[in-house]
Design a protein around this motif. Structure first.
Motif: not given
Length: 90
Positions: A32, A35, A37-39, A84-89
Motif C-alpha cells: 500500500h 500504509l 505493513g499493509w498490502e 487491503v490486508v495487513w502483512v505479517v513478515r
C-alpha cells in the motif's frame, strides 16, 4: 439440439450439454503506498464462452442470419476483487 430432436428416431437423451470457453484468473499484490505493513491484493477473472445460438465450424456459421444474429459470437465477463490486508513478515 431442437432441430435434431425433431427428426424421427432422435431423442434428447443422446445429447450432453457442453460449454466451450475459457476461464483465466490472475492475481497481484503490491504494498500500500500510504500504509506501511499493509498490502493491496487484486484478483482479475476473465470468463469467455461461445454463444450457442449459431454454433458450428467457422465455415458453416459465418456472417448474419435472417434474425441478425452473428456466427461465432463470444460472450465475456470480467470480474475484479480487491482487498487491503495487513502483512505479517517474520
Amino acid at each position: 439440439v431442437e432441430q435434431l430432436t425433431r427428426q424421427k428416431g432422435v431423442g434428447s437423451r443422446w445429447f450432453l450439454p457442453v460449454m466451450q470457453g475459457h476461464v483465466q484468473v490472475e492475481g497481484v499484490a503490491r504494498p500500500h503506498p500510504e500504509l506501511p505493513g499493509w498490502e493491496v491484493q487484486v484478483a482479475l477473472v476473465l470468463i469467455s464462452r461461445r454463444a450457442t445460438g449459431r454454433a458450428g465450424t467457422r465455415y458453416n456459421a459465418r456472417g448474419l442470419d435472417d434474425s441478425g444474429d452473428v456466427g461465432g459470437l463470444v460472450e465475456s465477463e470480467q470480474l475484479m476483487h480487491s482487498q487491503v490486508v495487513w502483512v505479517v513478515r517474520s
